[in-house]
Design an enzyme around this catalytic site. Sequence first.
Site, PDB file in Angstrom:
ATOM      1  N   HIS A   1       0.862  -1.369   0.163  1.00 64.74           N
ATOM      2  CA  HIS A   1      -0.156   0.148  -0.067  1.00 64.74           C
ATOM      3  C   HIS A   1       0.919   1.426   0.123  1.00 64.74           C
ATOM      4  O   HIS A   1       1.716   1.159   0.447  1.00 64.74           O
ATOM      5  CB  HIS A   1      -0.556   0.067   0.949  1.00 64.74           C
TER       6      HIS A   1
ATOM      7  N   ARG B   1      -3.133   0.965  -4.129  1.00 64.35           N
ATOM      8  CA  ARG B   1      -2.776  -0.056  -4.403  1.00 64.35           C
ATOM      9  C   ARG B   1      -3.400  -0.392  -5.467  1.00 64.35           C
ATOM     10  O   ARG B   1      -4.395   0.083  -6.348  1.00 64.35           O
ATOM     11  CB  ARG B   1      -3.241  -0.816  -2.687  1.00 64.35           C
TER      12      ARG B   1
ATOM     13  N   LYS C   1      -6.744  -0.476  -7.074  1.00 67.21           N
ATOM     14  CA  LYS C   1      -8.472   0.588  -6.344  1.00 67.21           C
ATOM     15  C   LYS C   1      -8.633   1.533  -6.809  1.00 67.21           C
ATOM     16  O   LYS C   1      -7.724   1.961  -7.709  1.00 67.21           O
ATOM     17  CB  LYS C   1      -7.954   0.140  -5.033  1.00 67.21           C
TER      18      LYS C   1
ATOM     19  N   ASP D   1      -7.006   8.645  -5.290  1.00 71.21           N
ATOM     20  CA  ASP D   1      -7.351   9.055  -3.965  1.00 71.21           C
ATOM     21  C   ASP D   1      -6.557  10.908  -3.833  1.00 71.21           C
ATOM     22  O   ASP D   1      -4.821  10.633  -3.531  1.00 71.21           O
ATOM     23  CB  ASP D   1      -7.271   8.307  -2.564  1.00 71.21           C
TER      24      ASP D   1
ATOM     25  N   CYS E   1      -5.659  11.483  -1.430  1.00 74.15           N
ATOM     26  CA  CYS E   1      -4.004  11.843   0.206  1.00 74.15           C
ATOM     27  C   CYS E   1      -3.091  10.913  -0.726  1.00 74.15           C
ATOM     28  O   CYS E   1      -1.905  11.478  -0.151  1.00 74.15           O
ATOM     29  CB  CYS E   1      -4.875  10.984   0.906  1.00 74.15           C
ATOM     30  N   TYR E   2      -2.804  10.190  -1.307  1.00 73.66           N
ATOM     31  CA  TYR E   2      -1.625   9.128  -1.831  1.00 73.66           C
ATOM     32  C   TYR E   2      -0.683  10.544  -3.639  1.00 73.66           C
ATOM     33  O   TYR E   2      -0.101  10.309  -3.490  1.00 73.66           O
ATOM     34  CB  TYR E   2      -2.193   8.113  -3.040  1.00 73.66           C
TER      35      TYR E   2
ATOM     36  N   ASP F   1     -10.870  13.240  -1.241  1.00 70.62           N
ATOM     37  CA  ASP F   1     -10.268  12.459  -1.743  1.00 70.62           C
ATOM     38  C   ASP F   1     -10.287  12.565  -3.615  1.00 70.62           C
ATOM     39  O   ASP F   1      -9.311  12.334  -4.067  1.00 70.62           O
ATOM     40  CB  ASP F   1     -10.899  10.869  -0.943  1.00 70.62           C
TER      41      ASP F   1
ATOM     42  N   ASP G   1     -11.511  17.280   3.767  1.00 73.47           N
ATOM     43  CA  ASP G   1     -11.621  16.831   4.792  1.00 73.47           C
ATOM     44  C   ASP G   1     -10.199  17.282   5.453  1.00 73.47           C
ATOM     45  O   ASP G   1      -9.500  17.801   4.617  1.00 73.47           O
ATOM     46  CB  ASP G   1     -11.644  15.578   5.681  1.00 73.47           C
TER      47      ASP G   1
ATOM     48  N   HIS H   1      -7.727  14.972   4.507  1.00 72.02           N
ATOM     49  CA  HIS H   1      -7.068  14.996   2.522  1.00 72.02           C
ATOM     50  C   HIS H   1      -6.379  16.966   2.727  1.00 72.02           C
ATOM     51  O   HIS H   1      -5.684  16.813   1.610  1.00 72.02           O
ATOM     52  CB  HIS H   1      -8.247  14.934   1.982  1.00 72.02           C
TER      53      HIS H   1
HETATM   54  C1  FPP Z   1      -6.825   1.373   3.204  1.00 71.60           C
HETATM   55  O1  FPP Z   1      -7.374   2.416   3.338  1.00 71.60           O
HETATM   56  C2  FPP Z   1      -5.635   2.124   3.290  1.00 71.60           C
HETATM   57  C3  FPP Z   1      -4.687   1.489   3.953  1.00 71.60           C
HETATM   58  C4  FPP Z   1      -4.009  -0.093   3.969  1.00 71.60           C
HETATM   59  C5  FPP Z   1      -3.155   2.641   4.465  1.00 71.60           C
HETATM   60  C6  FPP Z   1      -3.760   3.134   5.639  1.00 71.60           C
HETATM   61  C7  FPP Z   1      -2.455   4.152   6.273  1.00 71.60           C
HETATM   62  C8  FPP Z   1      -2.355   5.617   6.452  1.00 71.60           C
HETATM   63  C9  FPP Z   1      -3.301   6.476   5.621  1.00 71.60           C
HETATM   64  C10 FPP Z   1      -0.430   5.394   6.682  1.00 71.60           C
HETATM   65  C11 FPP Z   1      -0.294   6.219   8.170  1.00 71.60           C
HETATM   66  C12 FPP Z   1       0.613   6.801   8.327  1.00 71.60           C
HETATM   67  C13 FPP Z   1       1.337   6.917   8.954  1.00 71.60           C
HETATM   68  C14 FPP Z   1       2.480   7.682   9.059  1.00 71.60           C
HETATM   69  C15 FPP Z   1       1.046   6.797  10.547  1.00 71.60           C
HETATM   70  P1  FPP Z   1      -8.710   2.376   1.957  1.00 71.60           P
HETATM   71  O2  FPP Z   1      -8.760   0.246   1.769  1.00 71.60           O
HETATM   72  O3  FPP Z   1     -10.022   2.984   2.796  1.00 71.60           O
HETATM   73  O4  FPP Z   1      -8.372   2.387   0.916  1.00 71.60           O
HETATM   74  P2  FPP Z   1      -7.806   2.352  -0.751  1.00 71.60           P
HETATM   75  O5  FPP Z   1      -9.030   1.371  -1.360  1.00 71.60           O
HETATM   76  O6  FPP Z   1      -7.457   3.326  -0.613  1.00 71.60           O
HETATM   77  O7  FPP Z   1      -6.835   1.228  -0.221  1.00 71.60           O
HETATM   78 ZN    ZN Z   2      -7.857   8.952   0.978  1.00 73.85          ZN
HETATM   79  K     K Z   3      -8.816   5.607   0.080  1.00 68.26           K
END
Ligand code: FPP
Ligand code: ZN
Ligand code: K
Length: 451
Positions: A240, A288, A291, A294, A296-297, A363, A370, A373
């Site tokens: 991820h 990933r 998917k 978004d 935040c990425y 996102d 929020d 983001h």
């Molecule tokens: C999946 O969310 C998200 C994760 C598996 C990772 C979350 C981790 C962070 C955002 C970073 C943490 C960092 C620190 C420094 C604490 P989802 O399934 O909602 O999103 P997706 O579909 O985009 O993978």
């Molecule tokens: Zn996000």
């Molecule tokens: K997400």
Amino acid sequence: MAAIPALFTSAPPIRDSLTTQTSESQDETVKVCLPFLSGQEPGTRNDYGIPHLSRDRHIKFLQTQLGELPGAFKAMDPGRPWIFYWCLAALTLLGEDVVSYRERLIATVRPMQNEGGGFAGGFGQDSHLATTYAIVLSLALVGGDDAFEVVDRKSMWRWLGSLKQPNGGFQMAVGGEEDVRGAYCAAVIISLLNIPLDLPTDSAAYSAGHTDLLSGLGEWISRCQTYEGGVSAKPGTEAHGAYAFCALGCLSILDSPHRAVPRYLDVPRLISWISSRQNAPEGGFSGRTNKLVDGCYCHWVGGCWPLIQASLGGPQEGPKAEDVNNDAAVEEAGDHSLFSREGMIRYILCCCQDTSKRGGLRDKPSAYSDAYHTCYVLSGLSSVQHKWTLNAARTDPSVERTDKWSVGPFKEGGQQIFDEEDRVRTTHPVFVIPQQKAEDMLNYFAAKTGF
Ligand code: FPP
Ligand code: ZN
Ligand code: K
């Protein structure tokens, strides 16, 4: 107005004919983004068909997020330290001075510190690495000796020793999950606060033969690289983007990136995976495989690029901060980007801004803005608008926790598709706060020997 490249205004030319839930949500995302990318949504755009940064609205949004919570700055909700970091970091990126929040922040976070070391999300809760990380960065953002002195470094050292595991990694809390967030948060805290590395002798890691808080950490991160080339939370799980950033950031603290990153990660396979995260026509990144993009990425994945580029290039001369308005210096920067800066800028400014009265960043167009983001989309915007250069590697990696970096503006092929008024401030590629704020904290604690 220059035409918007077709890459960003039309569906992908090659499609897999198999329809699945995944392909349907991907199609839906493209459908939602296209009107924003191609300029069919109302609003003023620049010569490249890109909306301006709604700076004032985003600032108001962040001020509301900080202020409107029930009993603003009173500790209760375990996630509140994150709100402080996200809002203070985002306001700083937008050019706001957050020093005025210093007294409120100090008063709020003091009771969150536990005698056993570290900070909890609220009074009476257990210390957690994520909240401790968010609070240390927030204290760095407001700056000043009084803010720095809030931290009890000796109990922090003991607590970090109790989180360090025999296999080299860090648990997020005593008895909690061990993952790559822990590795990054611990490394940031240890380096910014100049925590002595000697392991407390009652640490489980000490009994297992480690003598040092950071020993075996690179090897542990190495085990998190997956068959796809990306990085997972812990060995054996799915890669991820958020964890790729944590891994690169942590390694860049262990040693200079051109040494530490290739030592512990297969860089070509990592680059292949990170490159696959950028989508067209959206221009943004997914977290990933299979998917959706978004915003935040733009930080978690987009923010990997400066660290990757430093890993590949090693120390170089780079543009200086004072060159921000010097075109000659900028041209020299050249464009050796491994990703589409244009795509990323278009996704951020076209798709991630709530341009209504609400403000804030999001996102994707179908989501509400929020604080999280807003912080990470703006961090991504800063990263893509600038070029960070590793100027000089540390000379003694056993005691130094940072390198010399410089930053200047970036213009793709000498052409800049966003207007200068829409440039945000710079943020350090490892610490994700302004370089000066990180240096102020580093220098303050570097002056302390022992505790
Ligand atoms: C999946 O969310 C998200 C994760 C598996 C990772 C979350 C981790 C962070 C955002 C970073 C943490 C960092 C620190 C420094 C604490 P989802 O399934 O909602 O999103 P997706 O579909 O985009 O993978
Ligand atoms: Zn996000
Ligand atoms: K997400």
